[in-house]
Design a protein around this motif. Sequence first.
Motif: not given
Length: 485
Positions: A205, A220, A223, A227, A256-257
């Motif tokens: 990741d 981004r 993420s 999600t 990850v976020r």
Amino acid sequence: MQIKLAFITLCTALLTFTLLISEPLKAQTNFTLPDLGTSALQALPLEKEQAIGEVMMMQIRGASPLINDPVLDEYLTTLGRKLVANANDVRFPFKFFWLNNNDINAFAFYGGHVGVHTGLIAQADNESQFASVLGHEIAHVTQRHLARRIQQQQDNNALTIAGLIAGILATVVAPDAGIAIISANQTQAAFSQLTHSRSAEQEADRIGMQTLNNAGFDPRSSSDFLTKLAAQIRYKYNPPAFLLTHPLPESRVSDVRLRAEQYPKRQIPESLAFNLAKSRVLARYAQEPKQAQTLFEKLLKEHSFDKEALKYGLGIAYLDQEKYDKAQSILDALLKNDPNNLFYIDTYTDLLIGQDKADEAVNFLAEKNKFRPNNQVIALNYANAAMHAKKNHLAEQILKTFLLEKPEHSLAKQLLRDNYKDQEKLVDYHEASAAVLAQYGAYIKASDEIQKALNFVKPTELIKQQRLKALLTQYRRLQKELARL
């Protein structure tokens, strides 16, 4: 360009693979494998990792619905190379390929091979999301996660390396089936090899996100896509295939976020190539033509996607239903605005051939070939059109020139074989058939084809006889090595 192939079963391929990796072999690509018949593997050097990857790729070709689609291959390879060029610790060339599978999945294995299911691009919202998964898989390879996991098992006497890699092969192609095989054997150690550890996922990741950012994509999106996958788990009994081999605990989504938020926001313009590839997959692989037509007509009314890409998808749906007038109306307009777009060139060639205008297709592609010689989309369509126009000598020249640069290109080899058959060049046809079979590791059948070729060689063609006999000896040696196991 459409080519349909028949494939042998997965189980047969796995049995063959277990034999192949148990003893050193020297194939025509001149790679040598280590002895992986026991668990006493002390190290996995890079050259051995590459060799294992090549043999696994042979079996995947025979066991899986690989897509021989030049324009999709061109898109995926271009995107993959862009990411690899911005990755660290790259030790060997990467090879990217498609599987016709609606599951959301991608996987990487030894030697830089990265497989992508068509379902992945069908579900990705944009190119950055799609690229984020490729970047993640590239990181698994550059960090040698599978190789490191094998080395960790070297003292596990209950699990052979051969059995382990056969399980990996099953799982990367069909995760549900592969895990079922392992579960039936009740070998938890083997199952742990089929899923990347939490630390390996975290590393992939992190490094994958760096690669994504370095390549100019939106980090981004990593993420965003995870999600999206996490949301699917909540509503489905069976999770997406990607999550069977890439565990997704809540902590990973949060990690990850948080990591993605460390990167500045980046506005990435829409990628026409991505949208066209997605439309092509939806039109030609994910839906039946009539269903695809309904889908694209609906999406065009809703204005929910790139308009040019939706028109392109609708054009393919019309073409595949032989609604040639409607398809031509769309493709003519698309080509007028973007005459060098490979997606449009490929599909327009299919249209001309479908309309029995193969000569027109040859002339159309001859002009394109002047400016982009040996591009796989143009060259292979050019050869295919020439074959339909009964210009087999031209097709032969195109394919031979192309194979000089890309000698392992599967579709080019198949087209050359078919071209020789059309010309009734029996020696060349059987030799080309052997070359195709060897790519699947089918050395017995390859030997048979060389023997057939020898039966048609003239007594005066001594050099050709010697070359074919050398090939026959090579294939038979490989088969004998398998028979001794």
